[in-house]
Design a protein around this motif. Sequence first.
Motif, mmCIF file in Angstrom:
data_model
loop_
_atom_site.group_PDB
_atom_site.id
_atom_site.type_symbol
_atom_site.label_atom_id
_atom_site.label_comp_id
_atom_site.label_asym_id
_atom_site.label_seq_id
_atom_site.Cartn_x
_atom_site.Cartn_y
_atom_site.Cartn_z
ATOM 1 N N ALA A 112 51.712 58.078 3.721
ATOM 2 C CA ALA A 112 50.641 57.111 3.492
ATOM 3 C C ALA A 112 50.371 56.370 4.792
ATOM 4 O O ALA A 112 51.246 56.267 5.661
ATOM 5 C CB ALA A 112 51.021 56.117 2.391
ATOM 6 N N THR A 113 49.146 55.844 4.913
ATOM 7 C CA THR A 113 48.784 55.117 6.126
ATOM 8 C C THR A 113 48.036 53.839 5.784
ATOM 9 O O THR A 113 47.538 53.670 4.670
ATOM 10 C CB THR A 113 47.885 55.960 7.057
ATOM 11 O OG1 THR A 113 46.563 56.061 6.489
ATOM 12 C CG2 THR A 113 48.460 57.356 7.296
ATOM 13 N N VAL A 114 47.950 52.960 6.790
ATOM 14 C CA VAL A 114 47.129 51.757 6.703
ATOM 15 C C VAL A 114 46.081 51.843 7.803
ATOM 16 O O VAL A 114 46.411 51.930 8.993
ATOM 17 C CB VAL A 114 47.971 50.477 6.863
ATOM 18 C CG1 VAL A 114 47.072 49.238 6.856
ATOM 19 C CG2 VAL A 114 49.010 50.385 5.750
ATOM 20 N N LEU A 115 44.826 51.842 7.411
ATOM 21 C CA LEU A 115 43.694 51.896 8.336
ATOM 22 C C LEU A 115 43.320 50.472 8.738
ATOM 23 O O LEU A 115 43.081 49.623 7.878
ATOM 24 C CB LEU A 115 42.511 52.592 7.655
ATOM 25 C CG LEU A 115 41.173 52.610 8.383
ATOM 26 C CD1 LEU A 115 41.290 53.263 9.757
ATOM 27 C CD2 LEU A 115 40.124 53.325 7.529
ATOM 28 N N VAL A 116 43.274 50.222 10.048
ATOM 29 C CA VAL A 116 43.082 48.867 10.574
ATOM 30 C C VAL A 116 41.746 48.759 11.298
ATOM 31 O O VAL A 116 41.360 49.669 12.055
ATOM 32 C CB VAL A 116 44.236 48.486 11.517
ATOM 33 C CG1 VAL A 116 44.041 47.073 12.082
ATOM 34 C CG2 VAL A 116 45.574 48.581 10.782
ATOM 35 N N GLN A 117 41.062 47.648 11.088
ATOM 36 C CA GLN A 117 39.766 47.407 11.720
ATOM 37 C C GLN A 117 39.848 47.575 13.231
ATOM 38 O O GLN A 117 40.888 47.334 13.847
ATOM 39 C CB GLN A 117 39.238 46.017 11.371
ATOM 40 C CG GLN A 117 40.052 44.843 11.865
ATOM 41 C CD GLN A 117 39.678 44.352 13.267
ATOM 42 O OE1 GLN A 117 40.550 43.970 14.036
ATOM 43 N NE2 GLN A 117 38.411 44.349 13.600
ATOM 44 N N VAL A 118 38.715 47.949 13.808
ATOM 45 C CA VAL A 118 38.610 48.115 15.255
ATOM 46 C C VAL A 118 37.665 47.075 15.842
ATOM 47 O O VAL A 118 37.970 46.446 16.849
ATOM 48 C CB VAL A 118 38.102 49.529 15.609
ATOM 49 C CG1 VAL A 118 38.045 49.719 17.124
ATOM 50 C CG2 VAL A 118 38.974 50.604 14.957
ATOM 51 N N LEU A 119 36.521 46.883 15.188
ATOM 52 C CA LEU A 119 35.484 45.987 15.687
ATOM 53 C C LEU A 119 35.345 44.757 14.786
ATOM 54 O O LEU A 119 35.618 44.831 13.588
ATOM 55 C CB LEU A 119 34.135 46.713 15.721
ATOM 56 C CG LEU A 119 34.055 47.977 16.577
ATOM 57 C CD1 LEU A 119 32.695 48.639 16.398
ATOM 58 C CD2 LEU A 119 34.313 47.656 18.047
#
Length: 280
Positions: free
Chosen positions: A49-56
């Motif tokens: 599983a992963t956690v997608l993190v904001q970039v902008l």
Amino acid sequence: MTGRRVDAHHHLWQTSVRRHAWLDGDGTAAIRRDFTPADLRAAAAGIDATVLVQVLPDFAESVEFLAIAAAEPLIAGVVGWVDLTGSPSRDLDRLRSAPGGALLTGIRHLVQAEPDPRWLEREDVLAGLAAVRDAGLRYDLLVLPHQLPAATAAVRALPDLTFVLDHLAKPPVATGELEPWATDLATLAAEPNVVAKLSGLVTEAGRPWRVEDLRPYAETALTAFGPDRLMLGSDWPVCLLAGTYAEVMDAADSLLDGLTPAERDAVRGGTASRVYGLAS
């Protein structure tokens, strides 16, 4: 039997959808292209599983990330962005009601880019952080070493909000210096509502790097936080500036060699699953 493996910190982007000015800088050619869920699946072998993190700092990006996560089983949570000094409660409600909104697990702002080193102590920022708390979310701290004192002040001001320190505040791995970063990190870690990500170290080291270059920083973090308050993140695809996904994860495994199996499982996935409330 090893536990669930979670990559607690990665990104995606499509430069054709929105401009990423930071990719125009020197030394970013290796990642100046689109990175999609298909690329993530290809890179993240062995990850559950992963956690997608904001970039902008872009609300629309967070809406898009939630929709991507809803369609991609590997992504178990999203750390998005709202303007903490605007109308955060309204915007958090909008994210929660968007497709995939149930996967919103935290909020982050690019504090490292704020010129005011005490930005996190501003009253309007603290009010925004309180809105994150009231929404039942966590707050990812993206700060540089000189901003750690302000981070500690914010953490103390909101003891019932869980803070997640990204990239150990980007210590100066390339120079090998530990102080004052190590002391300030320990001060932050003394607050029980903070956990940290063992992530981003290879990028701070730069090529060429060795696992032994990273070890003093990982050991400092392990001493300060302990395995139950540390989580592993690849920082992919940013990490490609210094190493492949596999190289980063292999290095992390080497840095955890001295731990018990249960402690290793905590850093590799247990802490992230618990703190971010990731569904199994």
